[in-house]
Structures are given as C-alpha cells and as structure tokens.
Design an enzyme around this catalytic site. Structure first.
Site, short mmCIF file in Angstrom:
data_model
loop_
_atom_site.label_atom_id
_atom_site.label_comp_id
_atom_site.label_asym_id
_atom_site.label_seq_id
_atom_site.Cartn_x
_atom_site.Cartn_y
_atom_site.Cartn_z
N GLU A 228 -34.61 52.41 -28.35
CA GLU A 228 -35.14 51.80 -28.97
C GLU A 228 -35.34 50.58 -29.97
OE1 GLU A 228 -37.92 52.48 -26.92
OE2 GLU A 228 -37.15 53.91 -26.10
N CYS B 217 -43.35 47.62 -33.53
CA CYS B 217 -42.11 47.41 -33.19
C CYS B 217 -42.94 46.25 -31.24
CB CYS B 217 -41.41 48.07 -32.34
SG CYS B 217 -42.44 49.93 -31.40
#
Ligand code: NAD
Length: 526
Positions: free
Chosen positions: A247, A281
């Site tokens: 991720e 993010c």
C-alpha cells in the site's frame, strides 16, 4: 530547525540502541523505545509462531470474542490513545479521534464478517466430476508482518492488523520510527485481553528493523509506506519468496464536472488537500475542473483555503508536518511549480515554515512539474482548467500512481469514476471509500497492489484451500488407468454437446452475450 529536529530527520540513517519519538509541534521528546535487532525480530517470530496454532484453533467465534473485547478496551481508552497520536504526529485531537473511531469500525466489521467470508463453502463440481463434493475455505497463513507509516498510525496499520488477526494469523507490527508509542499502545491494549498469547507483538526501530522483519521468514508482509520503500520491501521479501501486499503513495486527482455542486466540490477539495497537513495517501493533490465552472470553483476553493490555518492552537484545522524532512519536499514542489509559470492563489513559497505549512492553491502549473507528477504529501493542491471531462480523465490517468480519486458531477459521476485508473473513487465526496469497512482499499501502478479492508482484505491474509471428496463410485472413472476407449468417445461426445456450439455464436457487438443468454433461457432463438 531545532537540534532535536535535525536529530530526528537524520535519525533514520543512524540506527542506535534506542529510538525517541518527538512532538513535531515542539520538538519535545514523547517517548523512548528500543531499536529491535534482527535477532530480536526472529525471537518475536518464534513467539508468534507458538501463538499462531492456538489462535487459528480458536475458530471464528473464539477469535471474534477476543477482537470484540479488544475493541472495547480501545473504545474505553480512546482519549489515552488519541493523546499519544496527537503527541507523536501533531494532528489535532479531533482528527486523531476520527482515525481511532474508523479503526474500531474495521475491527467490528472483521469480527462480524470473517466467518462468512473465509469459512468453508460448497462449489459445484461440474459434470465431469459430478461424483465429487467440492468445497473451498480460506485458511490463515500463520504469522503476518505489518510495516506501517506515521501519517495515520492507528487507522492505517489496523487495516492490516485487524484483518490478519481476524483471518486467524498472529501479527508482528513494525510501526514507523516516528510513531513507536502508538504501535506499542495498540499491542499493549490487546495483551490486556489476551495476556498469555503473543497475538500482536511490536518491534520498534528504523528501516533496518523493517528489513529484518521482511527477511525473518514471516508468511506475509503487509507494507504501507512510500513507493520507494515498497520496492526495497519487495526485494527483501523476494529472498524467501515471502508474499507482500504493498500500500504505497498516491497523487489523487479530483474531477469537477460542469454540472457539479461547486460549493460542495470546493469544500471537499479543501478538506481532501489540507486536512492532516496534506499527509494523507489519498489526499487530493490535483484538481481538473471544467472550464465552464472553473472561476466559480477557484473562487470558492480560495475562500475556503483562506479560512483554514495550520498551527497548534485550539482553532487550527491541522497541525505541523509530522516528518520534518517532508518540509523540503513541499518546498521543492511549490518552488518548481512557481518557477515554471505556476501561480499561487493562496499560500506559496512563504507558506512553508519551519514546522507548519499553510494551505497553498496553485494554478497554471505544467503537468510535467514535480507538483503534478510526484507525491507532495503536504497541504498543497494544483488546479487546472479542462475543456471536457474526457480531457480530465486523460490527465488524471496520466500519472504513475493510481490510489484514489474523486469525481464531482451531477449526471456522470459513476461513469467517470469507472474510467479513472485508481483502486478507489468517491463520487461527490472525498476519501469516503476508506471509511467503508466492507470495501477493498488499495491501488494500482506505483500505488502498489493487493487489498486491505473488506472481504478482499480478509482473503489477503489467507490461502485458498480447495478440497474434493468422492461421494460415490462414478459410472466413468476418468482419473484412472482403467478408463476405456469407449469412455473417451463418450467424453468427446459430451464435449461437443456442451461446448461445440460456442464457436458458432453470432458476432458479440451486435448481440451482447447477456441478451443472448436471456433469450436462450426463455427458450427463444438457438
Ligand atoms: P516510509 O516508506 O518512509 O516508511 C514506512 C515504513 O517502512 C516505516 O515503518 C519504516 O521504518 C519502514 N521501512 C523503511 N525502510 C525499510 C526497509 N528497507 N525495509 C522495511 N521497512 C522499511 O513511509 P512513511 O514516510 O512512513 O509514510 C508515508 C508514505 O506512506 C507516503 O508515501 C504515503 O502515501 C504512504 N501511505 C500509503 C497508504 C496506503 O494505504 N496506500 C497509507 C498511508 C501512507
């Protein structure tokens, strides 16, 4: 920069025996933690392996009970955890509380859905194997290593930890060197519920400790962090063929269509870009807005941006940059944008201070500049006018990242969402996908691969186990040397009857397969 800040930003290169975490708003030490060596990581793995048999053997209901108790402990002590998050990251208490609430939501979802998602289910054996009972179930891998970032030090790792535990694995968690206190708090709180079993252990340290975890022989690594580190993690994991879920970073775009609710889009763009000091993010870093509404959107966004300020006072909407070295990245990206013809409608070069960065809205920034191509991870956003949503989709998809995205449109939201090459898209909202526990979370391209959250997130920490059982002696035993030529002929006849007409289907574009199947099932054209 204070002496402490200098120590902190360079600390990652100089591992020692202990590691201190700092309050990024003041530079004060928050806590001191060990730097775990490779040998200590291996010892943690031995303990985790010892606990994994007991944990897997508890079954879904037993595990759900423990996870529910853990959820209760975290919920009752949220204020304590929020304070550690606030001190180690600098984010306001309200934001820290929100991420704890979302993490608890994931734990609750896992308890409720693990059995249904992973438990044994029957599968049709098909005609040739009609004498078999076929089933599939998803079994725990064993021990999962979780390596986490600092920006959401509870919510982000919990997206792996909760799902790995719920699937029946034990976990070794290596939190960011900036937030070791948060990681330790989480492990301690689960130990209160299950004191005799090493279900969740924390190893603290810098990149070397993370690398040791990759090489230790765990059964999977769930990594969340930058793309550059993700590549190093994969390389280290390759040595033992340890599977990974990555991720990584993002450069999320928002598309604003001509018929969008402009006030809502501007508000969402501001929150998506500036909250948590842009250290998200899935934060919005680029906006592509239809030229028909660009002026109205920019007017609303700049007004909103001027209302928001960074600081550590009670009115501040967001806090300091958690990692001091990120200030240099933000400064470089803004500088590059301005040097290459960009204009700052709000903020700009002077918005980047020693610890805080004030909101910055940039326009006329070339698409090949760092501010558009690279992850900034700061409270800045570029806005570009487009002639059509086709152009917006093309520009949004041009980057190397593909984590999340957002579309504001009255009519075409979902259609545009499907055309965006990102793992997740929110329509008429930002980042909503991350807060829905049942939805998969993850990206494509340089944003990584694999999924956490939801059923996909549970399966990520398992292996699929297929089982067949013979129910009765078959009229034709096809998997035996006793198979006769006559049986081979029967198979050939069946094959033709079942599949032979597949090649005679009319051309697909004129008659979609679905329509054809419907007609057939109604006994129509053959
Ligand atoms: P980072 O890559 O610097 O560090 C992440 C973790 O990896 C830390 O725990 C670090 O100690 C560890 N690490 C460093 N070197 C390592 C090595 N060689 N081997 C193993 N582990 C190593 O990232 P960061 O600065 O902590 O976090 C910010 C980044 O994380 C941003 O790029 C952000 O977009 C990304 N992020 C992604 C998601 C997501 O879900 N996709 C969520 C949050 C943050």
């Amino acid at each position: 920069m204070t002496q402490l800040d200098e120590t902190r930003s360079s600390a990652a290169d100089v591992p020692g025996d202990v590691l201190s975490s700092f309050d990024p708003a003041t530079g004060d030490v928050v806590g001191t933690h060990p730097v775990h060596t490779a040998a200590e990581v291996e010892a943690a793995l031995t303990r985790a392996r010892a606990a994994s048999g007991w944990w897997a053997g508890l079954g879904f209901e037993g595990r759900a009970e423990v996870l529910d108790q853990w959820r209760g402990v975290i919920a009752r002590r949220t204020a304590q955890l929020v304070d550690v998050v606030h001190r180690e990251t600098g984010k306001p208490h309200g934001d820290a509380q929100l991420e704890v609430a979302l993490a608890i939501d994931h734990l609750a979802w896992v308890s409720k859905h693990a059995q249904k998602t992973l438990g044994r289910s029957r599968v049709s054996p098909g005609l040739l194997m009609a004498n078999q009972a076929a089933s599939v179930e998803y079994l725990p891998l064993g021990v999962v290593g979780v390596i986490g970032p600092w920006n959401y030090p509870v919510f982000t790792p919990m997206g792996s930890i909760a799902y790995a535990l719920g699937a029946g694995n034990t976990v070794i968690f290596k939190p960011s060197e900036l937030t070791p206190g948060v990681g330790t708090w989480l492990a301690d709180s689960l130990r209160e519920v299950s004191p005799d079993h090493d279900l969740l252990q924390v190893v603290t340290g810098y990149g070397d400790t993370g690398a040791a975890l990759c090489r230790a022989g765990v059964d999977k690594i769930a990594f969340t962090g930058s793309t550059a580190t993700g590549k190093r993690v994969m390389a280290a994991c390759a040595e033992r063929l340890t599977p990974v879920v990555i991720e990584a970073g993002g450069k999320d775009a928002m598309l604003v269509d001509h018929d969008a609710d402009i006030a809502a889009a501007a508000d969402a763009a501001a929150w998506g870009a500036f909250s948590n000091a842009g250290q998200t993010c899935t934060g919005i870093e680029r906006v592509y807005v239809h030229e028909q509404v660009a002026d109205a959107f920019l007017e609303a966004l700049t007004r909103r941006a001027r209302d928001v300020h960074a600081g550590s006072d009670a009115e501040a909407q967001y806090g300091p940059m958690t990692m001091p070295s990120q200030l240099d990245v933000v400064r470089r990206h803004v500088g590059d944008a301005l040097e290459r013809g960009g204009r700052a409608l709000v903020g700009g070069a002077e918005a980047v201070g020693d610890r805080f960065v004030q909101p910055t809205v940039l326009v006329d920034v070339p698409e090949d500049s760092e501010a558009v191509c690279e992850e900034t991870f700061g409270p800045t956003v570029t806005v570009r006018r487009v002639r059509s949503m086709d152009e917006a989709v093309e520009l949004a998809n041009a980057g190397r990242y593909g984590l999340g995205s957002s579309v504001f449109s009255a009519e075409r939201g979902e259609e545009l969402a499907r055309r965006l090459r990102t793992g997740m898209t929110s329509v008429n909202a930002v980042i909503a996908f991350a807060a829905v526990p049942g939805l998969p979370f993850g990206g494509v391209g340089d944003s990584g691969f694999g999924r956490i959250h939801g059923p996909d997130g549970l399966r990520e920490f398992t292996f699929a186990k297929a089982v067949t059982r013979t129910r009765f002696k078959p009229p034709m035993n096809l998997t035996s040397f006793e198979r006769t030529p006559q049986q081979d002929t029967t198979v050939a006849t069946m094959l033709l009857a079942l599949h032979g007409r597949a090649t005679q289907l009319p051309k697909l574009p004129r008659r979609p397969l679905r329509a054809l199947r419907t007609r057939r099932s109604r006994g129509g054209e053959r």
